[in-house]
Design an enzyme around this catalytic site. Structure first.
Site, PDB file in Angstrom:
ATOM      1  CB  CYS A 118       8.629   8.785   9.460  1.00 38.32           C
ATOM      2  SG  CYS A 118       7.547   9.721  10.549  1.00 38.32           S
ATOM      3  CB  SER A 135      -3.933   8.726   6.262  1.00 41.73           C
ATOM      4  OG  SER A 135      -4.690   9.238   5.187  1.00 41.73           O
ATOM      5  CB  CYS A 195       1.957   4.360   3.495  1.00 41.31           C
ATOM      6  SG  CYS A 195       0.641   4.963   2.459  1.00 41.31           S
ATOM      7  CB  THR A 196       5.455   5.320  -0.134  1.00 46.74           C
ATOM      8  OG1 THR A 196       6.200   4.340   0.572  1.00 46.74           O
ATOM      9  CG2 THR A 196       6.361   6.031  -1.122  1.00 46.74           C
ATOM     10  N   GLY A 197       2.914   6.960  -0.451  1.00 45.58           N
ATOM     11  CA  GLY A 197       2.199   7.871  -1.334  1.00 45.58           C
ATOM     12  C   GLY A 197       0.835   8.316  -0.859  1.00 45.58           C
ATOM     13  CG  ASN A 198      -2.218   9.941   2.197  1.00 45.34           C
ATOM     14  OD1 ASN A 198      -2.747  11.042   2.154  1.00 45.34           O
ATOM     15  ND2 ASN A 198      -2.700   8.990   2.969  1.00 45.34           N
ATOM     16  CB  SER A 199      -2.214   6.306  -3.260  1.00 46.15           C
ATOM     17  OG  SER A 199      -1.362   5.188  -3.310  1.00 46.15           O
ATOM     18  CB  CYS A 200      -2.937   1.768  -1.368  1.00 48.44           C
ATOM     19  SG  CYS A 200      -3.003   1.873  -3.164  1.00 48.44           S
ATOM     20  NE  ARG A 201       1.345   0.310   1.613  1.00 42.12           N
ATOM     21  CZ  ARG A 201       2.631   0.196   1.361  1.00 42.12           C
ATOM     22  NH1 ARG A 201       3.309  -0.810   1.871  1.00 42.12           N
ATOM     23  NH2 ARG A 201       3.261   1.077   0.620  1.00 42.12           N
ATOM     24  CB  SER A 202      -1.779   5.854   4.843  1.00 43.95           C
ATOM     25  OG  SER A 202      -1.664   6.440   3.567  1.00 43.95           O
ATOM     26  CB  CYS A 256       5.258   1.016   3.604  1.00 44.94           C
ATOM     27  SG  CYS A 256       5.532   2.772   3.321  1.00 44.94           S
ATOM     28  CG  ASP A 268      -3.854  15.450   2.615  1.00 42.49           C
ATOM     29  OD1 ASP A 268      -4.114  16.294   1.740  1.00 42.49           O
ATOM     30  OD2 ASP A 268      -4.726  14.888   3.301  1.00 42.49           O
ATOM     31  CG  ASP A 283       2.396  -0.380  -2.383  1.00 44.73           C
ATOM     32  OD1 ASP A 283       1.163  -0.191  -2.487  1.00 44.73           O
ATOM     33  OD2 ASP A 283       3.242   0.416  -2.823  1.00 44.73           O
ATOM     34  CB  THR A 303      -7.493  14.925   0.487  1.00 43.16           C
ATOM     35  OG1 THR A 303      -7.185  15.168   1.860  1.00 43.16           O
ATOM     36  CG2 THR A 303      -8.810  15.603   0.119  1.00 43.16           C
TER      37      THR A 303
END
Length: 139
Positions: free
Chosen positions: A89, A36, A10-17, A82, A65, A105, A63
């Site tokens: 990608c 992820s 996903c965009t920021g590898n902070s939530c969904r992924s 997303c 990444d 998101d 983490t």
């Protein structure tokens, strides 16, 4: 037999992924290596950690990444979560299967704290249901 690799982007590898990685580790067992990453690394969202903890899955040690080309090129399945990740990608080799499972998101949720939290819970459950379906059907 070597484990298959599934890579959530996903965009920021902070939530969904991150949530997808947590669910996949829960549902896919030892058959898959689960990773992820993001187009960027925004750090692990505390609400994603809290939402997953609520369902008994600890992602606090995961983490944030950026995409690793070695993992990407050796993955059996790359799943974008997303539109931004789907669009940006990097190219994958022909043997790498790519799918898009779009989810809202939660980091962009608006409203009161309760409404934002409900948004996180909803997306968490949607991702969990999708991973459960994949674990059961392979689709």
């Amino acid at each position: 037999m070597e484990n298959k690799i599934i890579y959530f982007l996903c965009t920021g590898n902070s939530c969904r992924s991150q949530m997808a990685e947590g669910w996949a580790k829960q549902y896919l067992g030892d058959e898959w290596k689960v990773y992820s990453a993001g187009i960027e690394a925004h750090g692990l969202n505390p609400n994603a950690v809290k939402a997953m903890k609520e369902v008994g899955i600890d992602i606090s040690n995961q983490t944030s990444d950026i995409i690793d080309s070695d993992i990407l090129n050796n993955a059996d399945l790359v799943v974008t979560l997303c539109g931004d990740a789907a669009d940006k990608c990097p190219m994958t080799p022909p043997h790498v299967k790519r799918e898009h499972w779009g989810f809202d998101d939660p980091a962009r949720a608006q409203g009161t704290e309760e409404e934002k939290w409900a948004f996180f819970q909803r997306v968490r459950d949607e991702i969990g249901n999708r991973l459960k379906e994949f674990a059961e059907t392979g689709k």
